[in-house]
Design a protein around this motif. Structure first.
Motif, PDB file in Angstrom:
ATOM      1  N   GLU A 191       0.834  -1.214   0.000  1.00 41.96           N
ATOM      2  CA  GLU A 191       0.000   0.000   0.000  1.00 41.96           C
ATOM      3  C   GLU A 191       0.862   1.256   0.000  1.00 41.96           C
ATOM      4  O   GLU A 191       0.611   2.200  -0.733  1.00 41.96           O
ATOM      5  CB  GLU A 191      -0.909   0.013   1.239  1.00 41.96           C
ATOM      6  CG  GLU A 191      -2.046  -0.992   1.162  1.00 41.96           C
ATOM      7  CD  GLU A 191      -3.040  -0.844   2.306  1.00 41.96           C
ATOM      8  OE1 GLU A 191      -2.607  -0.445   3.416  1.00 41.96           O
ATOM      9  OE2 GLU A 191      -4.235  -1.122   2.079  1.00 41.96           O
ATOM     10  N   GLN A 192       1.895   1.208   0.819  1.00 40.23           N
ATOM     11  CA  GLN A 192       2.746   2.381   0.960  1.00 40.23           C
ATOM     12  C   GLN A 192       3.457   2.715  -0.358  1.00 40.23           C
ATOM     13  O   GLN A 192       3.480   3.852  -0.792  1.00 40.23           O
ATOM     14  CB  GLN A 192       3.773   2.086   2.057  1.00 40.23           C
ATOM     15  CG  GLN A 192       4.450   3.307   2.597  1.00 40.23           C
ATOM     16  CD  GLN A 192       5.488   2.925   3.642  1.00 40.23           C
ATOM     17  OE1 GLN A 192       5.831   1.744   3.801  1.00 40.23           O
ATOM     18  NE2 GLN A 192       5.987   3.910   4.341  1.00 40.23           N
ATOM     19  N   ILE A 193       3.974   1.679  -0.990  1.00 39.78           N
ATOM     20  CA  ILE A 193       4.793   1.923  -2.185  1.00 39.78           C
ATOM     21  C   ILE A 193       3.934   2.235  -3.404  1.00 39.78           C
ATOM     22  O   ILE A 193       4.353   2.960  -4.302  1.00 39.78           O
ATOM     23  CB  ILE A 193       5.746   0.731  -2.423  1.00 39.78           C
ATOM     24  CG1 ILE A 193       7.027   1.198  -3.099  1.00 39.78           C
ATOM     25  CG2 ILE A 193       5.085  -0.390  -3.221  1.00 39.78           C
ATOM     26  CD1 ILE A 193       8.189   0.275  -2.901  1.00 39.78           C
ATOM     27  N   SER A 194       2.692   1.704  -3.432  1.00 37.54           N
ATOM     28  CA  SER A 194       1.827   1.915  -4.599  1.00 37.54           C
ATOM     29  C   SER A 194       0.992   3.179  -4.466  1.00 37.54           C
ATOM     30  O   SER A 194       0.392   3.637  -5.432  1.00 37.54           O
ATOM     31  CB  SER A 194       0.889   0.714  -4.766  1.00 37.54           C
ATOM     32  OG  SER A 194      -0.007   0.643  -3.677  1.00 37.54           O
ATOM     33  N   HIS A 195       0.920   3.746  -3.271  1.00 44.68           N
ATOM     34  CA  HIS A 195       0.073   4.913  -2.972  1.00 44.68           C
ATOM     35  C   HIS A 195      -1.405   4.575  -3.177  1.00 44.68           C
ATOM     36  O   HIS A 195      -2.202   5.445  -3.502  1.00 44.68           O
ATOM     37  CB  HIS A 195       0.449   6.139  -3.830  1.00 44.68           C
ATOM     38  CG  HIS A 195       1.870   6.579  -3.638  1.00 44.68           C
ATOM     39  ND1 HIS A 195       2.397   7.687  -4.257  1.00 44.68           N
ATOM     40  CD2 HIS A 195       2.871   6.068  -2.895  1.00 44.68           C
ATOM     41  CE1 HIS A 195       3.668   7.833  -3.911  1.00 44.68           C
ATOM     42  NE2 HIS A 195       3.968   6.850  -3.088  1.00 44.68           N
ATOM     43  N   LEU A 196      -1.768   3.316  -3.014  1.00 45.06           N
ATOM     44  CA  LEU A 196      -3.154   2.886  -3.174  1.00 45.06           C
ATOM     45  C   LEU A 196      -3.535   1.997  -1.991  1.00 45.06           C
ATOM     46  O   LEU A 196      -2.662   1.495  -1.279  1.00 45.06           O
ATOM     47  CB  LEU A 196      -3.331   2.123  -4.493  1.00 45.06           C
ATOM     48  CG  LEU A 196      -3.146   2.938  -5.781  1.00 45.06           C
ATOM     49  CD1 LEU A 196      -3.072   2.007  -6.989  1.00 45.06           C
ATOM     50  CD2 LEU A 196      -4.269   3.954  -5.963  1.00 45.06           C
ATOM     51  N   LYS A 197      -4.845   1.802  -1.805  1.00 42.03           N
ATOM     52  CA  LYS A 197      -5.324   1.019  -0.660  1.00 42.03           C
ATOM     53  C   LYS A 197      -5.879  -0.335  -1.098  1.00 42.03           C
ATOM     54  O   LYS A 197      -6.652  -0.420  -2.055  1.00 42.03           O
ATOM     55  CB  LYS A 197      -6.440   1.791   0.066  1.00 42.03           C
ATOM     56  CG  LYS A 197      -5.916   2.984   0.850  1.00 42.03           C
ATOM     57  CD  LYS A 197      -5.222   2.504   2.124  1.00 42.03           C
ATOM     58  CE  LYS A 197      -4.551   3.661   2.872  1.00 42.03           C
ATOM     59  NZ  LYS A 197      -3.539   3.189   3.812  1.00 42.03           N
ATOM     60  N   ILE A 198      -5.513  -1.368  -0.373  1.00 42.32           N
ATOM     61  CA  ILE A 198      -6.052  -2.701  -0.632  1.00 42.32           C
ATOM     62  C   ILE A 198      -7.435  -2.797   0.024  1.00 42.32           C
ATOM     63  O   ILE A 198      -7.590  -2.416   1.189  1.00 42.32           O
ATOM     64  CB  ILE A 198      -5.080  -3.772  -0.082  1.00 42.32           C
ATOM     65  CG1 ILE A 198      -3.793  -3.775  -0.939  1.00 42.32           C
ATOM     66  CG2 ILE A 198      -5.737  -5.163  -0.077  1.00 42.32           C
ATOM     67  CD1 ILE A 198      -2.653  -4.583  -0.362  1.00 42.32           C
ATOM     68  N   ASN A 199      -8.437  -3.278  -0.739  1.00 35.16           N
ATOM     69  CA  ASN A 199      -9.783  -3.386  -0.159  1.00 35.16           C
ATOM     70  C   ASN A 199     -10.361  -4.800  -0.292  1.00 35.16           C
ATOM     71  O   ASN A 199     -11.558  -5.001  -0.124  1.00 35.16           O
ATOM     72  CB  ASN A 199     -10.732  -2.345  -0.759  1.00 35.16           C
ATOM     73  CG  ASN A 199     -10.974  -2.582  -2.238  1.00 35.16           C
ATOM     74  OD1 ASN A 199     -10.355  -3.446  -2.849  1.00 35.16           O
ATOM     75  ND2 ASN A 199     -11.883  -1.826  -2.828  1.00 35.16           N
ATOM     76  N   GLY A 200      -9.516  -5.769  -0.595  1.00 37.31           N
ATOM     77  CA  GLY A 200     -10.011  -7.142  -0.665  1.00 37.31           C
ATOM     78  C   GLY A 200      -8.865  -8.135  -0.535  1.00 37.31           C
ATOM     79  O   GLY A 200      -7.755  -7.882  -0.997  1.00 37.31           O
ATOM     80  N   LEU A 201      -9.154  -9.259   0.143  1.00 33.07           N
ATOM     81  CA  LEU A 201      -8.146 -10.323   0.272  1.00 33.07           C
ATOM     82  C   LEU A 201      -8.615 -11.528  -0.536  1.00 33.07           C
ATOM     83  O   LEU A 201      -9.816 -11.812  -0.597  1.00 33.07           O
ATOM     84  CB  LEU A 201      -7.978 -10.724   1.742  1.00 33.07           C
ATOM     85  CG  LEU A 201      -7.614  -9.615   2.726  1.00 33.07           C
ATOM     86  CD1 LEU A 201      -7.550 -10.182   4.152  1.00 33.07           C
ATOM     87  CD2 LEU A 201      -6.285  -8.948   2.362  1.00 33.07           C
ATOM     88  N   ILE A 202      -7.673 -12.241  -1.123  1.00 34.66           N
ATOM     89  CA  ILE A 202      -8.010 -13.431  -1.893  1.00 34.66           C
ATOM     90  C   ILE A 202      -7.175 -14.594  -1.388  1.00 34.66           C
ATOM     91  O   ILE A 202      -5.938 -14.543  -1.429  1.00 34.66           O
ATOM     92  CB  ILE A 202      -7.762 -13.169  -3.396  1.00 34.66           C
ATOM     93  CG1 ILE A 202      -8.786 -12.134  -3.862  1.00 34.66           C
ATOM     94  CG2 ILE A 202      -7.883 -14.461  -4.197  1.00 34.66           C
ATOM     95  CD1 ILE A 202      -8.558 -11.604  -5.212  1.00 34.66           C
TER      96      ILE A 202
END
Lengths: 225, 352
Positions: free
Chosen positions: A147-158
């Motif tokens: 998340e930190q490196i992509s500047h995006l938030k994870i909203n689901g786990l698989i």
């Protein structure tokens, strides 16, 4: 609803991101959606979505990656200009297959500002049989780093826990326990539990979290089994 | 430890750490970069040293230095980097310093492409030296070979190479680290190792590059006439399958051998196929070919290259008894099981 949405697939390398992304692309195409598979993997030399380009294009799926490597098999981490389209609002389902680990996810930062002010999905694929993602604390650390490196938030786990041909129901359950713990500690829901088609009857009895998602191995050559 | 799912490069790095590798010096190159990445993350945590050198040349010279101080040490690379390491590798055979070198082959010449390949079979430095060269065909075997390589290097005071093709480095497979080969006991103590000026106690420097009393040529003569034959006797490895009553024998190593197993299954009932799979490329298992039965009419040698390299050794082993046919990469594609099957069938039809 996934139409016009960008779904970004991240995770530890070797966790099965590309097999999931490719199967998820087919799932959307079979549902009649205009679908694009974007291969943002610039850290791996083999087993990448772009290897499916010819096969997928015959089925009306657009596959975008690099305009250099597909033709020349060179070690040039170039990305095609057309990849921008996958991060723009539109009528297509855009599935973005990202390279493994934070190092593979770094490339997302280039596109992050296109997604920031609109709805997107970013799902983390987890295989509990991979030593680096066998325990919740380590897996959460990896999640936060991505998340930190992509500047995006994870909203689901698989949960994609498998041992190739030797996968047993215990593998799915081990992965299920891991993603449940992770989900409780970081508040991210489990979207899918993935398993190969022939295991679905057994998997249905296990009551694992998320929706069961059957896959076929599209990238692994059959002679490797 | 239960079976874990590993990428080939990771599997080899983990095996090295479990074998007691204390230091790794390397330089990134596709398709083996996960090896230095794994060491960078894991080795310092487990008491070892990881250093990314400024080049392959520097890395290999650091390997030589660390080995001279008695450490278990490793490096890894692909073809272009292996070229650069050969001068020092040759020097280590002359000075009798052990180390493990993993080569994950890609298609050349030079930088070539990223495509997996078996093109570095003949790659050697100068001077007639020999090093045990393992060729793994699956990840369990790759891990076991790297693990054992450290003991073999120490036993003979000679470097060991593990030559994997790019597919082995990049593929995923289960590995069980409880099944590593037994540790060799009674390895010779490293009395020659340098431990600093203070450890000398006024005596001559400890590192004797050459066995006592031998000049340079004497040492070289000893290696080529005594050490290498001993290694050939003790360390030749091969898998032999159904060659006694085979019509055609397949000879292949690494990923190509893996494809052969599928072809053998597919052609069951059509043509009787046996297989010779060298697990060491040096020493090459010439004697395995003596087990081939009287029905055999030809040998097919699939390799992930264009005109064949190991096929030369197969011809030497055949000594004119069977024709050897190459099958490999086409103009557009990597070797595939279908290409092997088609070649076998064409050879078989030609024999009818």
């Amino acid at each position: 609803m996934s139409i016009g949405k960008t779904i970004v697939i991240v995770g530890h390398y070797g966790s099965g991101k590309t097999e999931f992304a490719a199967n998820f692309t087919l799932f959307h195409r079979d549902a009649g959606h205009d679908t694009t598979l974007a291969d943002l993997d610039i850290v791996n030399p083999y087993f990448r979505s772009r290897e499916l380009q010819a096969q997928f294009e015959k089925r009306g799926i657009r596959v975008l990656s690099s305009n250099f490597e597909t033709e020349h098999n060179l070690d040039t981490p170039a990305l095609a200009a057309g990849l921008y389209a996958c991060f723009q609002p539109g009528a297509t389902v855009n599935i973005v297959d990202v390279g493994g680990d934070p190092v593979g996810a770094r490339v997302l930062a280039r596109y992050a500002h296109y997604l920031r002010n609109r709805e997107y999905d970013m799902w983390m694929v987890i295989n509990a049989n991979r030593p680096q993602t066998a325990h919740p604390a380590e897996t959460q650390r990896l999640l936060e780093q991505i998340e930190q490196i992509s500047h995006l938030k994870i909203n689901g786990l698989i949960n994609n826990t498998h041992m190739l041909d030797e996968t047993a129901p215990e593998d799915l359950l081990r992965g299920d326990a891991l993603v449940r713990t992770l989900s409780a500690s970081c508040g991210i829901p489990v979207k899918y539990t993935v398993c190969t088609r022939h295991l679905i009857p057994q998997a249905e009895r296990l009551h694992v979290s998320g929706t069961l998602f059957p896959i076929s191995l599209l990238l692994r050559p059959s002679w490797l089994s | 430890m239960a079976k874990v799912l590993m990428k080939g490069n990771e599997a080899m790095a983990e095996a090295a750490i479990q074998a007691g590798c204390q230091a790794f010096f390397g330089y990134p190159i596709t398709p083996q970069s996960e090896i230095p990445e794994y060491f960078a993350r894991e080795l310092p945590k487990r008491g070892g040293l990881f250093l990314q050198a400024e080049s392959e040349l520097a890395a290999m010279n650091m390997v030589m230095g660390a080995s001279a101080s008695g450490a278990r040490v490793m490096t890894s690379t692909s073809g272009p980097g292996y070229c650069l390491k050969l001068e020092t590798l040759a020097a280590m055979t002359l000075t009798r310093l052990p180390a493990v070198v993993v080569v994950v082959m890609r298609s050349g010449p030079a930088f070539g492409t990223m495509k997996a390949a078996q093109e570095d079979y003949r790659m050697n430095g100068n001077g007639g030296y020999k090093v045990v060269t393992f060729a793994p065909s699956n990840l369990q075997e790759a891990a076991e070979m790297v693990y054992e390589a450290f003991d073999i290097a120490d036993q003979y005071r000679n470097p060991v190479v593990v030559m994997a093709d790019g597919m082995i480095g990049q593929m995923m497979e289960g590995v069980d680290y409880d099944k590593m080969p037994p540790k060799r006991t009674a390895l010779p103590p490293k009395t020659w190792a340098l431990h600093g000026r203070g450890a000398r106690a006024g005596k001559k420097p400890q590192l004797l590059f050459l066995p006592d009393g031998m000049g340079h040529y004497g040492a070289k003569h000893y290696c080529e006439t005594q050490l290498y034959p001993e290694i050939i006797r003790n360390e030749t490895r091969v898998e032999i399958t159904d060659v006694e009553d085979a019509d055609i024998v397949l000879a292949a190593y690494g990923t190509a051998a893996r494809m052969c197993k599928n072809v053998i299954r597919e052609l069951q009932g059509t043509v009787r196929l046996g297989m010779i799979r060298p697990k060491t490329l040096w020493p090459f298992p010439y004697e395995a070919f003596e087990q081939i039965g009287p029905k055999c009419k030809a040998i097919v040698v699939p390799e992930i290259n264009i005109i064949g390299q190991m096929i030369d050794d197969v011809r030497i082993a055949s000594a004119g008894r069977w024709p050897a046919h190459h099958v490999g990469d086409s103009q557009n594609d990597f070797l595939t099981p279908n290409r092997i099957r088609d070649k076998v069938l064409a050879v078989w039809e030609g024999l009818q």
